[in-house]
Write an enzyme that holds these catalytic residues in place. Structure first.
Site, PDB file in Angstrom:
ATOM      1  N   SER A   1       0.812  -1.219   0.000  1.00 18.91           N
ATOM      2  CA  SER A   1       0.000   0.000   0.000  1.00 18.91           C
ATOM      3  C   SER A   1       0.846   1.268   0.000  1.00 18.91           C
ATOM      4  O   SER A   1       0.321   2.364  -0.192  1.00 18.91           O
ATOM      5  CB  SER A   1      -0.938   0.009   1.211  1.00 18.91           C
ATOM      6  OG  SER A   1      -0.205   0.042   2.413  1.00 18.91           O
TER       7      SER A   1
ATOM      8  N   LYS B   1      -6.329   4.988   7.955  1.00 22.38           N
ATOM      9  CA  LYS B   1      -5.171   5.744   7.466  1.00 22.38           C
ATOM     10  C   LYS B   1      -5.476   7.235   7.395  1.00 22.38           C
ATOM     11  O   LYS B   1      -4.659   8.069   7.831  1.00 22.38           O
ATOM     12  CB  LYS B   1      -4.760   5.209   6.090  1.00 22.38           C
ATOM     13  CG  LYS B   1      -4.183   3.799   6.131  1.00 22.38           C
ATOM     14  CD  LYS B   1      -3.897   3.274   4.730  1.00 22.38           C
ATOM     15  CE  LYS B   1      -3.293   1.888   4.767  1.00 22.38           C
ATOM     16  NZ  LYS B   1      -3.032   1.327   3.435  1.00 22.38           N
TER      17      LYS B   1
END
Length: 800
Positions: free
Chosen positions: A651, A694
């Protein structure tokens, strides 16, 4: 590039779509919510009458597989015939092999009660009958009759011998001897030797004739004794029959429709006569044995061991075995220690879960079954043979030669349901060839369901069923809406609802607690919010420590300005079920080399395989854009700053590529933006997980260092559907203090981060001047020219 609208960051429930005011107005859901595939598998397995159609329920823990399965079975199990009662009784022909009786529901208990009443009467009546004057007179008369016959015959022999001067005497009990007489005294050896040869010969002849006659008489006496024994036994039978006959006849008439019971009662009738000692002799030892066995009912020989008892109105059994040990599953035979000796009998046979579930359903956890020694093999053996054989585990292990019982096997008709994860299911499929034959049906439970107005209404009914089942306060429709939104957050998708029933049930319990604490009579939205906040606070110690390190500067992050070769990447840390976003600084440096990208995390063995794959993909992207005709003479290195543990996942590959491009072009990157996303070799941005955590993690970091209004997060466009952000982030976006951007390609990301266009190549592969890729291309060409110049100088020096 414009940030995402607030409507894209959170999908709220529309209250106008709810036609109810609270869960009190909803009918609790009895079906398995969102599990149509699994429900069809269960229905099919239940309907199949053939063997082998047992069920393996696949799904991760917390989905509520067991609860949903029990709810479905309890509703539909009545379609099957009620199961039977199972009893063990004595086998009078072979005591080591007790017989099993299968009886209609409720009849086993009736038989047990009838036998106990019968024995309680016979224990008193039989001794009384044998102590009665009538029996004693008949027995004495019979004894005197045969004693007189015996005495008369022996007296005749004795008189005949006396006439021959020979005496008949009893030498041993039941033994007789003929002795020559010398007057009134028997001849001694000396006196007999003084007789003449003729006198001695005469005595021997007489004694031989008398012995032959005596033997004939003794044989006749033996026949009379047998006749006396038979008549005395017949007298006993008549006496016992006079006491028990009518009682047993009544039971035989009562159970005449059940041939095995009638046969057993016939055996009881015959055995009582053959074992009168049980009723007539002192029973102190038997009483002590019964006391040691925790069973005071006497006599044990005629008890009915009711192994499984069903009530007439009882439905098909649904049994859950949480501890599937060998004995708990297959039953066992208890032992009683009395005076240092171990005893057992059929009355000490104890049932297992398979006996209790026979005719119905048995539910177990697959891992627990596989953890117990010998259970899996025994279970497969029982399912294949369709019988249950009670054997001691010691005998299975051949560790003991102790004599034990071999009870008659019980026919087995059960549907077995195992709960387990997919990994266990795959292992059994691959390594146990019998598994597929015995568990032909797989109930594959879904983790999520689609979120539509109809499914939201169904989910509300599911919440109503949890409220009723857990005895909680009802929810108003705003609380229902907040719970549904939380479910979408768990599913990480705006158009999905999580089916993780354990988490939803926990949220309702905690919301119920806070509602009761506030004195409310119903759960409202603030109570749900308080429950979520409380749960987050209890689990967030490590998160708070991390943010404290940002606050005091020990974790170095920048949310202002622009820096070359430095970017904020977003990652997620999981700590015991609680996940939070953790921004990390990624840096890149470039130097003259052969075009390799050095992944420091991989070289020091702190990078996982997926992370290393992501770095290789971005290396391929760089080579395809800037080294497709000539080699790249610029190498780079990448690292996660202040990272001391393993880094895995791809990611961060978008952030790593952007920071590499910044370093190659020497163009600064905005530090007020954080990036997450993976890439493919063509520069397309791919979705990642944990996008909500996040974004919230970087927002918290920006809040600590001060919100400027320019800060934000960059995510893949394909992750927009996963956004269900916290209220704090939504409020900041509404007020213009924070933004969320979505990108589809690397080019869009670098343009947002650097403020420069990425650039599109012309037919010759040249990027326009002033674009980011054009700057990199120009720098690489300069390095190639330098390389060619150095090579020419080297060749000249060699030629000289």
């Amino acid at each position: 590039m414009k940030p995402l609208a607030i409507s894209k960051l959170y999908k709220a429930c529309k209250l106008k779509e709810f036609e109810f005011t609270s869960t009190r107005n909803l009918e609790p859901l009895e079906e398995i919510v969102g599990q149509n595939r699994a429900q069809e598998a269960v229905r099919f397995a239940m309907a199949m009458p053939h063997g082998g159609y047992n069920i393996y329920a696949v799904g991760r823990n917390g989905l509520g597989k067991r609860t949903m399965m029990l709810r479905y079975l309890n509703r539909h199990a009545e379609d099957r015939q009620p199961p039977a009662d199972w009893c063990y009784v004595a086998n009078f022909d072979e005591p080591r092999s007790p017989r099993v009786l299968q009886l209609p529901p409720g009849l086993g208990y009736t038989l047990k009660q009838d036998m106990e009443k019968l024995m309680s009467r016979l224990v008193k009546a039989i001794p009384q009958a044998f102590d009665s004057d009538t029996f004693l007179e008949r027995a004495e008369s019979l004894k005197n009759e045969y004693s007189k016959l015996q005495e008369d015959e022996l007296e005749r022999v004795a008189k005949q011998a006396k006439r021959k001067n020979v005496s008949l005497t009893m030498s041993t009990p039941g033994g007789y001897r003929l002795v020559a007489m010398h007057g009134d005294q028997p001849h001694t050896a000396e006196t007999f030797a003084e007789l003449t040869e003729e006198e001695r010969k005469q005595f021997e002849d007489v004694i031989n004739r008398l012995e032959k006659k005596l033997r004939r008489v003794l044989r006749k006496v033996g026949d009379w004794e047998q006749e006396y024994t038979d008549k005395f036994q017949l007298l006993n039978q008549e006496t016992v029959e006079s006491v028990s006959g009518n009682l047993i006849d009544a039971l035989q008439k009562k159970y005449r429709a059940h041939t095995p019971v009638v046969d057993y009662l016939k055996g009881v009738r015959a055995d009582i006569t053959e074992n009168l000692d049980i009723f007539l002799e002192d029973s102190d030892e038997q009483a002590a044995f019964a006391y040691a066995a925790l069973d005071r009912k006497m006599p044990r020989r005629y008890q009915v061991n009711l192994l499984v008892h069903r009530k007439k109105e009882e439905e098909v059994p649904v049994v859950v075995e949480d501890n599937p040990t060998y004995h708990n599953l297959f039953g066992y035979v208890e032992n009683v220690t009395y005076k240092g000796t171990v005893f057992t009998d059929f009355s000490l046979i104890r049932p297992g879960s398979l006996h209790k579930a026979n005719g119905g359903y048995l539910l177990m956890d697959a891992i627990k079954v596989l953890e117990q020694p010998f259970v899996w093999d025994g279970l497969k053996r029982a399912l294949r043979s369709r019988t249950m054989q009670i054997n001691s585990l010691e005998r299975e292990l051949t560790l003991s030669g102790t004599i034990s019982l071999e009870p008659e096997a019980i026919p087995l008709q059960v549907k077995l349901i195992l709960f387990g994860d997919r990994e266990t299911w795959l292992l059994l499929q691959n390594y146990d060839p019998e598994f597929s034959e015995l568990f032909r049906v797989t109930a594959d439970f879904e983790n999520e369901m689609y979120r539509t107005p109809e499914s939201q209404h169904m989910y509300a009914k599911f919440l109503a069923s949890l409220v009723v089942e857990k005895e909680l306060l009802h929810l108003d429709r705003q609380a229902v809406a907040r719970t549904i939104e939380y479910s979408s957050r768990m599913a990480e998708h705006q158009d999905r609802l999580s089916l993780h029933a354990a988490d939803v049930a926990n949220l309702l319990r905690e919301s119920d607690y806070w509602a009761r604490q506030s004195g409310a009579n119903m759960i409202h939205r603030p109570h749900v919010e308080q429950a979520l906040s409380s749960a987050r606070y209890r689990s967030s110690r490590i998160r708070d420590q991390y943010y404290a390190s940002i606050r005091d500067g020990s974790t170095m992050l920048s949310t202002h300005g622009a820096v070359v070769g430095q970017i904020n990447a977003l990652s997620v840390l999981s700590t015991g079920g609680f996940e939070f976003g953790m921004p990390a600084r990624v840096t890149a440096t470039c130097h003259y080399g052969d075009g390799d990208v050095i992944d420091i995390e991989r070289d020091v063995k702190l990078g996982g395989t997926i992370h290393s794959k992501g770095v290789m993909i971005l290396s391929s992207f760089l080579a395809s854009h800037f080294g497709h005709t000539d080699p790249m003479h610029l190498s780079a290195s990448l690292t996660f700053e202040q990272s001391y543990g393993e880094v895995d996942g791809d990611s961060a590959s978008l952030a790593e590529l952007c920071v590499l491009l910044s370093s190659l072009a020497k163009v600064p990157i905005r530090q007020d933006l954080a990036v997450t996303g993976s890439i493919n070799q063509f520069g397309q941005v791919q979705p990642v997980g944990g996008v909500n955590e996040k974004i919230e993690g970087f927002f918290e970091t920006c809040s600590i260092q001060g919100l400027t209004g320019t800060q934000g997060a960059v995510i893949p466009a394909t992750n927009v559907q996963n956004l269900m952000l916290d209220k704090d982030v939504l409020d900041a976006v509404k007020s213009g203090q924070f933004s969320v951007y979505s990108v589809r390609t690397v080019q869009e990301a670098v343009e947002l981060l650097t403020g420069k266009p990425a650039g599109q190549p012309n037919r010759q592969g040249r990027y326009p001047r002033g674009t980011l890729f054009g700057i990199i291309q120009k720098r690489l060409e300069g390095l190639r020219e330098h390389e060619r110049h150095e090579a020419q100088l080297e060749r000249k020096s060699e030629g000289a």
